[in-house]
Design a protein around this motif. Sequence first.
Motif, PDB file in Angstrom:
ATOM      1  N   TYR A 194       0.822  -1.214   0.000  1.00  0.00           N
ATOM      2  CA  TYR A 194       0.000   0.000   0.000  1.00  0.00           C
ATOM      3  C   TYR A 194       0.863   1.275   0.000  1.00  0.00           C
ATOM      4  N   LEU A 195       1.803   1.372   0.932  1.00  0.00           N
ATOM      5  CA  LEU A 195       2.585   2.607   1.052  1.00  0.00           C
ATOM      6  C   LEU A 195       3.442   2.885  -0.183  1.00  0.00           C
ATOM      7  N   PRO A 196       4.178   1.903  -0.720  1.00  0.00           N
ATOM      8  CA  PRO A 196       4.926   2.204  -1.945  1.00  0.00           C
ATOM      9  C   PRO A 196       4.032   2.682  -3.090  1.00  0.00           C
ATOM     10  N   VAL A 197       2.863   2.058  -3.240  1.00  0.00           N
ATOM     11  CA  VAL A 197       1.954   2.471  -4.308  1.00  0.00           C
ATOM     12  C   VAL A 197       1.420   3.881  -4.033  1.00  0.00           C
ATOM     13  N   ALA A 198       1.033   4.131  -2.797  1.00  0.00           N
ATOM     14  CA  ALA A 198       0.527   5.463  -2.446  1.00  0.00           C
ATOM     15  C   ALA A 198       1.593   6.534  -2.681  1.00  0.00           C
ATOM     16  N   LEU A 199       2.851   6.214  -2.383  1.00  0.00           N
ATOM     17  CA  LEU A 199       3.935   7.166  -2.625  1.00  0.00           C
ATOM     18  C   LEU A 199       4.124   7.431  -4.120  1.00  0.00           C
ATOM     19  N   LEU A 200       3.933   6.405  -4.935  1.00  0.00           N
ATOM     20  CA  LEU A 200       4.012   6.602  -6.386  1.00  0.00           C
ATOM     21  C   LEU A 200       2.932   7.565  -6.873  1.00  0.00           C
ATOM     22  N   VAL A 201       1.767   7.505  -6.240  1.00  0.00           N
ATOM     23  CA  VAL A 201       0.658   8.369  -6.630  1.00  0.00           C
ATOM     24  C   VAL A 201       0.892   9.800  -6.157  1.00  0.00           C
ATOM     25  N   LYS A 202       1.391   9.967  -4.943  1.00  0.00           N
ATOM     26  CA  LYS A 202       1.377  11.269  -4.291  1.00  0.00           C
ATOM     27  C   LYS A 202       2.721  11.997  -4.309  1.00  0.00           C
ATOM     28  N   THR A 203       3.701  11.455  -4.984  1.00  0.00           N
ATOM     29  CA  THR A 203       5.003  12.113  -5.077  1.00  0.00           C
ATOM     30  C   THR A 203       5.182  12.680  -6.478  1.00  0.00           C
ATOM     31  N   PRO A 204       5.615  13.932  -6.623  1.00  0.00           N
ATOM     32  CA  PRO A 204       5.852  14.481  -7.963  1.00  0.00           C
ATOM     33  C   PRO A 204       6.784  13.597  -8.780  1.00  0.00           C
ATOM     34  N   LEU A 205       6.507  13.492 -10.074  1.00  0.00           N
ATOM     35  CA  LEU A 205       7.256  12.583 -10.935  1.00  0.00           C
ATOM     36  C   LEU A 205       8.743  12.936 -10.981  1.00  0.00           C
ATOM     37  N   GLY A 206       9.056  14.223 -11.056  1.00  0.00           N
ATOM     38  CA  GLY A 206      10.455  14.628 -11.050  1.00  0.00           C
ATOM     39  C   GLY A 206      11.160  14.250  -9.762  1.00  0.00           C
ATOM     40  N   MET A 207      10.438  14.306  -8.667  1.00  0.00           N
ATOM     41  CA  MET A 207      11.009  13.931  -7.386  1.00  0.00           C
ATOM     42  C   MET A 207      11.293  12.426  -7.336  1.00  0.00           C
ATOM     43  N   LEU A 208      10.370  11.620  -7.857  1.00  0.00           N
ATOM     44  CA  LEU A 208      10.598  10.181  -7.901  1.00  0.00           C
ATOM     45  C   LEU A 208      11.857   9.855  -8.704  1.00  0.00           C
ATOM     46  N   ALA A 209      12.026  10.538  -9.831  1.00  0.00           N
ATOM     47  CA  ALA A 209      13.208  10.295 -10.663  1.00  0.00           C
ATOM     48  C   ALA A 209      14.489  10.666  -9.924  1.00  0.00           C
ATOM     49  N   LEU A 210      14.486  11.794  -9.233  1.00  0.00           N
ATOM     50  CA  LEU A 210      15.678  12.218  -8.504  1.00  0.00           C
ATOM     51  C   LEU A 210      15.942  11.329  -7.296  1.00  0.00           C
ATOM     52  N   TRP A 211      14.881  10.864  -6.630  1.00  0.00           N
ATOM     53  CA  TRP A 211      15.077   9.915  -5.529  1.00  0.00           C
ATOM     54  C   TRP A 211      15.815   8.674  -6.016  1.00  0.00           C
TER      55      TRP A 211
END
Length: 560
Positions: free
Chosen positions: A343-360
């Motif tokens: 649940y949490l990893p999926v929710a983070l994929l939804v609620k985190t800006p795409l550019g931020m996910l890439a930089l993470w």
Amino acid sequence: MMARVTHTVLDPKAAVEAPGERPPGRPGRRWLVPLLVVLLLGQMAAAMVTTAVQQTPTIDEPVYVGTAAEYLHDHRVRHNPEHPPLGKLVIATGVALADPHVDPSFTGGQSLLGQHLLYESGNDPWRLMLWARLPVIALTLLFGLVVFAFARELAGPVAGLVALALYAFSPDIVAHGSLATLDVPAAGFLLTSVWLLWRARRRPRLFLPLAGVALGAALATKMSTLAAIPVLLVLAGVSVWSAPAARLSGRRRALLRAAVGAAVVALVAVAVVWAAYLAVDPRLRWSPVQYVPVVHGKRGLLVQLMPFPEAYRDGMRIQFGLENHPWEGFLFGKVYTGSLWYYLPVALLVKTPLGMLALWAAGAVVVCVVPRLRPTAPYLLVPSAVLLAVAMEGARDFGTRYAVLLPMFLAVAASCVVAVRWRWAPLVTGALVLFVAVSSLRAYPYYLPYSNEAFGGPAETRLHLHDSNVDWGQDLGRLADRLRERYRGERIWLVYKGSGVPSYYGIDAADPREVPVRAVRGLLVVSDSSAAKATGRLAELIDGSRPIDEVGHSITIYRR
């Protein structure tokens, strides 16, 4: 021979050996970095204050605000023992400035404590909630300086600005940093402790006790941080082992120094937890007013072994009891009982800006692969991974706030991308940071229901998630304004999920679930969290209605 930190050689080892030394830079541009720091934190402050002013109390806030007022006036720990007192003492500084009237005759439970203070004791809830939120906002801004300082020490001032930008534009941090809740303070104290442990690689005698203070502050704010204890104690030992004095001593002596360093951090942290309870009540009186479950097995043994006040240990028992409750969750249109490990990893994929996910992702790879940055990996990635794994095992799939430490720790890791000797790294990093900023600013001022563009943005978050991801009761005041502006005089049927009192805001409504379906005519107003899990009569009412409006991306208005 000691390495010297320069503007172009971004060596973490050198940063460890001279953590307080600043890159020389050009004299004419020394003002630029401080100016950008002020601008980033200034826009973040504006976003959080605006949010704090416009939002009505969320579900958890009245409990914390009511308990904070109780600390000030009764000087006792009675309500809300499942959360330690330090975070509520922070909130209490704002409550004290608001100086609300407290009803000493109130004898209800903690679920009604805050509502009674806000709506039934002659106080102005708008003013009181703003004052209660302001100390958390100030603390959130201070943690931004920690993010900047940590990243700057690892990879220079540009990295510091990248990390601070990711932090300042994080919708989750802005959303929860503007509320009188405990998630951001607890995560920020953990980040501060890790940063101080990193600095202890150079001066352990100074920074280990300070790291213990920060760890103790986290433990005294929220019990979910207990999982960080073994990780941070190991990091304390690693820091002492890496210190110059340990390198000059023998292996056995270095191991002893590491063990003593970890013990110092642990002892100081325990002392801070006791100090938080003593600050509320120097006599440490404790008589629980709510049910405290009996905990057996390994959990029971863990509770008994904790060197904390009895109120803290009873709070642990209550938390373990809550973990045994069969909570309902909602993910991508599916209602389920219990919890989903993903649940949490999926929710983070939804609620985190795409550019931020890439930089993470890029930052995590960089700190693991690049040799000169590899020493930072245990400090940034291991605490994040362990606490995320513990949160994933929890029984309450209520929101990404349970993992709000990730935007803090991974902002620092992501900033290390600029240290890679690749021609296009600064340009790509800047473009992704700009993408994050635009995505975040487009959500203003509705940060709580934010989702990224791949999932339709804030307007469609309700289709994927629920509770504090979307609708935490924050838009009752906005709903009242909308009804007055567009639907004056119409019959209102309301299903509201929150802690606010609709009648206080001028909403004259009835519960449609208490009358026959055919009797419900006019406007049906439903909180999106309630609509997501609607069954029986409420589901029938929604199916027979036509959506005509929405408020704050968290409440839908239907026409019947």
